[in-house]
Design a protein around this motif. Structure first.
Motif, PDB file in Angstrom:
ATOM      1  N   HIS A 141      50.730  -0.172  45.912  1.00  0.00           N
ATOM      2  CA  HIS A 141      50.325  -1.579  45.841  1.00  0.00           C
ATOM      3  C   HIS A 141      51.468  -2.487  46.294  1.00  0.00           C
ATOM      4  O   HIS A 141      51.289  -3.356  47.160  1.00  0.00           O
ATOM      5  N   PRO A 175      50.173  -6.878  39.457  1.00  0.00           N
ATOM      6  CA  PRO A 175      48.965  -6.059  39.635  1.00  0.00           C
ATOM      7  C   PRO A 175      48.154  -5.927  38.360  1.00  0.00           C
ATOM      8  O   PRO A 175      48.682  -6.019  37.256  1.00  0.00           O
ATOM      9  N   PRO A 176      46.856  -5.702  38.507  1.00  0.00           N
ATOM     10  CA  PRO A 176      46.019  -5.450  37.332  1.00  0.00           C
ATOM     11  C   PRO A 176      46.314  -4.061  36.783  1.00  0.00           C
ATOM     12  O   PRO A 176      46.657  -3.149  37.529  1.00  0.00           O
ATOM     13  N   ASN A 177      46.184  -3.913  35.474  1.00  0.00           N
ATOM     14  CA  ASN A 177      46.387  -2.587  34.885  1.00  0.00           C
ATOM     15  C   ASN A 177      45.540  -2.462  33.619  1.00  0.00           C
ATOM     16  O   ASN A 177      46.027  -2.081  32.556  1.00  0.00           O
ATOM     17  N   TRP A 178      44.252  -2.789  33.733  1.00  0.00           N
ATOM     18  CA  TRP A 178      43.371  -2.720  32.576  1.00  0.00           C
ATOM     19  C   TRP A 178      43.235  -1.276  32.110  1.00  0.00           C
ATOM     20  O   TRP A 178      43.074  -0.355  32.921  1.00  0.00           O
ATOM     21  N   GLU A 210      49.875 -14.453  43.149  1.00  0.00           N
ATOM     22  CA  GLU A 210      48.501 -13.987  43.027  1.00  0.00           C
ATOM     23  C   GLU A 210      48.188 -13.734  41.560  1.00  0.00           C
ATOM     24  O   GLU A 210      49.075 -13.758  40.718  1.00  0.00           O
ATOM     25  N   ARG A 211      46.929 -13.474  41.260  1.00  0.00           N
ATOM     26  CA  ARG A 211      46.516 -13.399  39.865  1.00  0.00           C
ATOM     27  C   ARG A 211      45.824 -12.090  39.550  1.00  0.00           C
ATOM     28  O   ARG A 211      44.615 -12.031  39.357  1.00  0.00           O
ATOM     29  N   GLN A 212      46.588 -11.006  39.547  1.00  0.00           N
ATOM     30  CA  GLN A 212      46.090  -9.697  39.119  1.00  0.00           C
ATOM     31  C   GLN A 212      44.855  -9.268  39.907  1.00  0.00           C
ATOM     32  O   GLN A 212      43.837  -8.871  39.351  1.00  0.00           O
ATOM     33  N   TRP A 213      44.978  -9.347  41.237  1.00  0.00           N
ATOM     34  CA  TRP A 213      43.890  -8.963  42.117  1.00  0.00           C
ATOM     35  C   TRP A 213      44.073  -7.528  42.607  1.00  0.00           C
ATOM     36  O   TRP A 213      45.185  -7.007  42.622  1.00  0.00           O
ATOM     37  N   TRP A 214      42.977  -6.952  43.078  1.00  0.00           N
ATOM     38  CA  TRP A 214      43.071  -5.621  43.664  1.00  0.00           C
ATOM     39  C   TRP A 214      43.798  -5.713  44.995  1.00  0.00           C
ATOM     40  O   TRP A 214      43.965  -6.781  45.582  1.00  0.00           O
ATOM     41  N   ALA A 257      52.920  -6.379  34.038  1.00  0.00           N
ATOM     42  CA  ALA A 257      51.978  -5.266  34.160  1.00  0.00           C
ATOM     43  C   ALA A 257      52.507  -3.986  33.533  1.00  0.00           C
ATOM     44  O   ALA A 257      51.750  -3.047  33.290  1.00  0.00           O
ATOM     45  N   CYS A 272      46.475   2.286  36.075  1.00  0.00           N
ATOM     46  CA  CYS A 272      47.357   2.483  37.223  1.00  0.00           C
ATOM     47  C   CYS A 272      48.301   3.654  36.965  1.00  0.00           C
ATOM     48  O   CYS A 272      48.649   3.960  35.827  1.00  0.00           O
TER      49      CYS A 272
END
Length: 237
Positions: free
Chosen positions: A62, A47-50, A20-24, A78, A54
């Motif tokens: 997650h 996981p996303p971590n902008w 997957e590509r950094q989705w919620w 991440a 997180c």
């Protein structure tokens, strides 16, 4: 669609890891269910971590809910800005989550060594990027790596892995010195960076074209010839 085609083409001959590509979280869950339905064997989760938003708890949650759907490969990219937290996340997953079946490390160096020491008895650890990254943490329990050469000149990757299997570290270092380090230096100087150069390699070896969708950069004819000259100098063309 790509995942489905890969599973069909592989036809059970090897494990297929969907990515997957950094989705919620809920979107990852949807894709995990789909990947399982079409026959993938494992889910690579990044996981996303902008803005470092997180926390230890949200990351563990997650991974946990995804692992309930599919066997899990944790990708450490991440954790770049939160390395101590990332190691703690891995420790929790190691001790409480049987669905974690592999870890792919993007951070290497000291982090990679600590990761391998903590995780290698629980699950396979794969080093990202280069043979030298693998060799750096191999004594600490790193089981494999992602090879740049494997996509266009697999003999080099096979020779390196044979050296590792036979514990011929001198030969492994020699292969890194001759093929990997000069290649890394060359592509690091090219416009468009690693990916543009890698697409150029595919064209040099007759596998695929170098062209990428704009605004990504594609190598010029002159730059492509520079790549070809490099490989001719190594006796690979």
């Amino acid at each position: 669609e790509v995942t489905k085609v890969v599973v069909e083409h592989t036809a059970g001959r090897a494990m297929v890891i969907a990515a997957e590509r950094q989705w919620w979280t809920n979107k990852v869950l949807d894709f995990a269910r789909y990947a399982k339905e079409v026959g993938a064997d494992m889910m690579m989760v990044l996981p996303p971590n902008w803005a470092d938003s997180c926390t230890l708890e949200t990351l563990v949650e997650h991974y946990t809910v995804v692992a309930e759907q599919m066997p899990l490969m944790v990708v450490t990219g991440a954790f770049a800005p939160i390395r101590a937290t990332g190691l703690k996340v891995l420790e929790i997953l190691r001790d409480s989550l049987p669905g974690v079946l592999a870890v792919k490390d993007d951070l290497c160096g000291e982090f990679g060594r600590k990761l391998a020491l903590r995780m290698h008895e629980k699950c396979p650890v794969v080093s990202g990027g280069q043979k030298q990254n693998h060799l750096d943490i191999h004594p600490y329990g790193c089981d494999g790596y992602l090879s740049t050469y494997l996509g266009f000149k697999p003999e080099i990757a096979h020779r390196y892995w044979q050296a590792i299997k036979s514990n011929d570290i001198r030969q492994a270092v020699s292969l890194i010195a001759k093929y990997e380090s000069p290649f890394g230096d060359l592509i690091g100087r090219m416009p468009g960076g690693f990916d543009a150069a890698l697409h150029g390699c595919f064209e040099v070896f007759g596998i695929a074209g170098r062209w990428r969708r704009k605004p990504y950069y594609s190598l010029s004819d002159q730059e492509l010839e520079q790549l070809a000259g490099f490989f001719r100098g190594l006796g690979l063309l």
